[in-house]
Write a protein that holds these residues in place. Structure first.
Motif, PDB file in Angstrom:
ATOM      1  N   ARG A 218      -9.078  12.309 -17.694  1.00 10.33           N
ATOM      2  CA  ARG A 218      -7.911  12.531 -18.546  1.00 10.33           C
ATOM      3  C   ARG A 218      -7.090  11.259 -18.738  1.00 10.33           C
ATOM      4  N   ALA A 219      -6.920  10.479 -17.679  1.00 11.03           N
ATOM      5  CA  ALA A 219      -6.141   9.244 -17.790  1.00 11.03           C
ATOM      6  C   ALA A 219      -6.356   8.396 -16.540  1.00 11.03           C
ATOM      7  N   ALA A 220      -6.069   7.101 -16.688  1.00 12.75           N
ATOM      8  CA  ALA A 220      -6.091   6.177 -15.551  1.00 12.75           C
ATOM      9  C   ALA A 220      -5.082   5.075 -15.839  1.00 12.75           C
ATOM     10  N   ALA A 221      -4.625   4.415 -14.783  1.00  5.85           N
ATOM     11  CA  ALA A 221      -3.658   3.338 -14.955  1.00  5.85           C
ATOM     12  C   ALA A 221      -3.773   2.355 -13.804  1.00  5.85           C
ATOM     13  N   ILE A 222      -3.427   1.110 -14.088  1.00  2.04           N
ATOM     14  CA  ILE A 222      -3.373   0.079 -13.058  1.00  2.04           C
ATOM     15  C   ILE A 222      -2.122  -0.763 -13.279  1.00  2.04           C
ATOM     16  N   SER A 223      -1.576  -1.270 -12.186  1.00  2.00           N
ATOM     17  CA  SER A 223      -0.368  -2.084 -12.255  1.00  2.00           C
ATOM     18  C   SER A 223      -0.298  -2.945 -11.000  1.00  2.00           C
ATOM     19  N   ASN A 224       0.400  -4.067 -11.089  1.00  2.00           N
ATOM     20  CA  ASN A 224       0.668  -4.827  -9.873  1.00  2.00           C
ATOM     21  C   ASN A 224       2.102  -5.320  -9.871  1.00  2.00           C
ATOM     22  N   ILE A 225       2.611  -5.614  -8.703  1.00  2.00           N
ATOM     23  CA  ILE A 225       3.995  -6.053  -8.519  1.00  2.00           C
ATOM     24  C   ILE A 225       3.985  -7.254  -7.573  1.00  2.00           C
ATOM     25  N   PRO A 226       4.615  -8.354  -7.971  1.00  2.00           N
ATOM     26  CA  PRO A 226       4.635  -9.531  -7.095  1.00  2.00           C
ATOM     27  C   PRO A 226       5.628  -9.389  -5.947  1.00  2.00           C
ATOM     28  N   TYR A 227       5.383 -10.197  -4.912  1.00  2.00           N
ATOM     29  CA  TYR A 227       6.293 -10.343  -3.764  1.00  2.00           C
ATOM     30  C   TYR A 227       6.419  -9.081  -2.916  1.00  2.00           C
ATOM     31  N   ILE A 228       5.442  -8.206  -2.981  1.00  2.00           N
ATOM     32  CA  ILE A 228       5.409  -7.031  -2.100  1.00  2.00           C
ATOM     33  C   ILE A 228       4.240  -7.212  -1.147  1.00  2.00           C
ATOM     34  N   THR A 229       4.533  -7.428   0.134  1.00  2.00           N
ATOM     35  CA  THR A 229       3.471  -7.647   1.115  1.00  2.00           C
ATOM     36  C   THR A 229       3.592  -6.725   2.325  1.00  2.00           C
ATOM     37  N   ASP A 230       4.676  -5.972   2.418  1.00  2.00           N
ATOM     38  CA  ASP A 230       4.837  -5.033   3.529  1.00  2.00           C
ATOM     39  C   ASP A 230       4.091  -3.744   3.199  1.00  2.00           C
ATOM     40  N   PRO A 231       3.106  -3.346   4.020  1.00  2.00           N
ATOM     41  CA  PRO A 231       2.282  -2.180   3.693  1.00  2.00           C
ATOM     42  C   PRO A 231       3.077  -0.897   3.494  1.00  2.00           C
ATOM     43  N   GLU A 232       4.076  -0.663   4.348  1.00  2.00           N
ATOM     44  CA  GLU A 232       4.836   0.578   4.238  1.00  2.00           C
ATOM     45  C   GLU A 232       5.639   0.633   2.937  1.00  2.00           C
ATOM     46  N   ILE A 233       6.244  -0.478   2.576  1.00  3.52           N
ATOM     47  CA  ILE A 233       6.992  -0.526   1.322  1.00  3.52           C
ATOM     48  C   ILE A 233       6.043  -0.398   0.137  1.00  3.52           C
ATOM     49  N   ALA A 234       4.913  -1.066   0.211  1.00  2.00           N
ATOM     50  CA  ALA A 234       3.933  -0.993  -0.872  1.00  2.00           C
ATOM     51  C   ALA A 234       3.447   0.432  -1.083  1.00  2.00           C
ATOM     52  N   GLU A 235       3.166   1.134  -0.002  1.00  2.65           N
ATOM     53  CA  GLU A 235       2.699   2.528  -0.119  1.00  2.65           C
ATOM     54  C   GLU A 235       3.769   3.400  -0.775  1.00  2.65           C
ATOM     55  N   SER A 236       5.006   3.183  -0.397  1.00  5.23           N
ATOM     56  CA  SER A 236       6.095   3.991  -0.949  1.00  5.23           C
ATOM     57  C   SER A 236       6.301   3.706  -2.435  1.00  5.23           C
ATOM     58  N   ILE A 237       6.248   2.432  -2.800  1.00  3.15           N
ATOM     59  CA  ILE A 237       6.388   2.059  -4.204  1.00  3.15           C
ATOM     60  C   ILE A 237       5.255   2.650  -5.031  1.00  3.15           C
ATOM     61  N   ALA A 238       4.048   2.597  -4.486  1.00  3.39           N
ATOM     62  CA  ALA A 238       2.894   3.139  -5.213  1.00  3.39           C
ATOM     63  C   ALA A 238       3.044   4.636  -5.453  1.00  3.39           C
ATOM     64  N   ALA A 239       3.509   5.367  -4.450  1.00  2.00           N
ATOM     65  CA  ALA A 239       3.683   6.814  -4.616  1.00  2.00           C
ATOM     66  C   ALA A 239       4.702   7.123  -5.702  1.00  2.00           C
ATOM     67  N   ARG A 240       5.797   6.370  -5.718  1.00  2.00           N
ATOM     68  CA  ARG A 240       6.808   6.598  -6.752  1.00  2.00           C
ATOM     69  C   ARG A 240       6.269   6.245  -8.136  1.00  2.00           C
ATOM     70  N   TRP A 241       5.509   5.170  -8.226  1.00  2.00           N
ATOM     71  CA  TRP A 241       4.895   4.780  -9.503  1.00  2.00           C
ATOM     72  C   TRP A 241       3.961   5.867 -10.028  1.00  2.00           C
ATOM     73  N   VAL A 242       3.171   6.435  -9.139  1.00  2.00           N
ATOM     74  CA  VAL A 242       2.235   7.485  -9.528  1.00  2.00           C
ATOM     75  C   VAL A 242       2.974   8.698 -10.103  1.00  2.00           C
ATOM     76  N   VAL A 243       4.005   9.140  -9.410  1.00  2.00           N
ATOM     77  CA  VAL A 243       4.755  10.312  -9.871  1.00  2.00           C
ATOM     78  C   VAL A 243       5.449  10.006 -11.198  1.00  2.00           C
ATOM     79  N   SER A 244       5.974   8.784 -11.326  1.00  2.00           N
ATOM     80  CA  SER A 244       6.615   8.380 -12.572  1.00  2.00           C
ATOM     81  C   SER A 244       5.619   8.355 -13.727  1.00  2.00           C
ATOM     82  N   MET A 245       4.431   7.802 -13.482  1.00  2.00           N
ATOM     83  CA  MET A 245       3.405   7.755 -14.525  1.00  2.00           C
ATOM     84  C   MET A 245       2.983   9.160 -14.938  1.00  2.00           C
ATOM     85  N   CYS A 246       2.870  10.050 -13.981  1.00  2.00           N
ATOM     86  CA  CYS A 246       2.487  11.431 -14.261  1.00  2.00           C
ATOM     87  C   CYS A 246       3.500  12.087 -15.194  1.00  2.00           C
ATOM     88  N   ALA A 247       4.779  11.867 -14.914  1.00  2.00           N
ATOM     89  CA  ALA A 247       5.827  12.438 -15.761  1.00  2.00           C
ATOM     90  C   ALA A 247       5.780  11.847 -17.164  1.00  2.00           C
TER      91      ALA A 247
END
Length: 210
Positions: free
Chosen positions: A97-126
């Motif tokens: 149905r759909a796919a997307a890719i994105s990247n963000i600079p200056y994010i190297t902390d795994p926990e923060i990266a995971e959280s940002i990715a989850a928010r991006w996914v939900v935002s893209m879905c909406a």
């Protein structure tokens, strides 16, 4: 492993708005296809229905009828200091149905990266207008943080709380845990995102490398 760390310098700038490019054209599609092939080789509203909970799946399983399944992943390139994100939506027949890719600079902390990715996914879905969704990820900590009723007091707590609120925009949703073997497409998309200079969204027509 919750997050894959990619070594090697991957060049490119980034447009941080996931709607910057909704691309189905041949040029970017062919570029993405060639790059991917190379990589492969080397507070809720009452009407909101929350279904199920964590459920570890070892292979990809179709969502219920009238639902879409969204698999997503995140990746970090420590040398170029950026994170990549990828998602794919498939329907109850297994169709793309759909796919997307994105990247963000200056994010190297795994926990923060995971959280940002989850928010991006939900935002893209909406933004794509999908309303009944099974979100699936191979990082149990991420799944549990989104489903927990308790406040999140970690460094990424604000992002997690924001994502939880966003989830309640949907008519019906759940977040599930799956093994890496059930999340391969999203895994490759997240890695591929690290090499791009702009966000890409595919809708309707599946990229040739998936």
């Amino acid at each position: 492993m919750e997050l894959s760390v990619v070594t090697g310098c991957l060049a490119g700038a980034i447009s941080q708005d996931p709607e910057d490019v909704i691309q189905g054209g041949d040029v970017l599609n062919k570029q993405a296809s060639a790059s991917m092939e190379g990589f492969l080789q080397a507070n809720a509203p009452p009407e909101t229905e929350v279904l199920g909970g964590p459920c570890e799946e070892s292979s990809w399983i179709r969502p219920p009828v009238d639902f879409l399944k969204c698999n997503w992943d995140a990746s970090i390139d420590g040398r170029s200091k950026k994170m990549g994100m990828g998602l794919v939506f498939r329907d109850s027949s297994g169709g793309f149905r759909a796919a997307a890719i994105s990247n963000i600079p200056y994010i190297t902390d795994p926990e923060i990266a995971e959280s940002i990715a989850a928010r991006w996914v939900v935002s893209m879905c909406a933004k794509l207008g999908f309303q009944s969704v099974v979100f699936e990820r191979d990082a149990l900590v991420v799944v549990n943080s989104l489903l927990s009723p308790s406040p999140c007091w970690r460094i990424c707590g604000g992002i997690v709380e924001d994502t939880r609120r966003m989830l309640h925009q949907f008519n019906s949703w759940t977040v599930k845990h799956a093994r890496r073997s059930a999340n391969q497409v999203a895994y490759f998309l997240a890695k591929h995102a690290l090499s791009l200079v702009q966000d890409i969204v595919w809708r309707g027509e599946c990229p040739s490398f998936l």
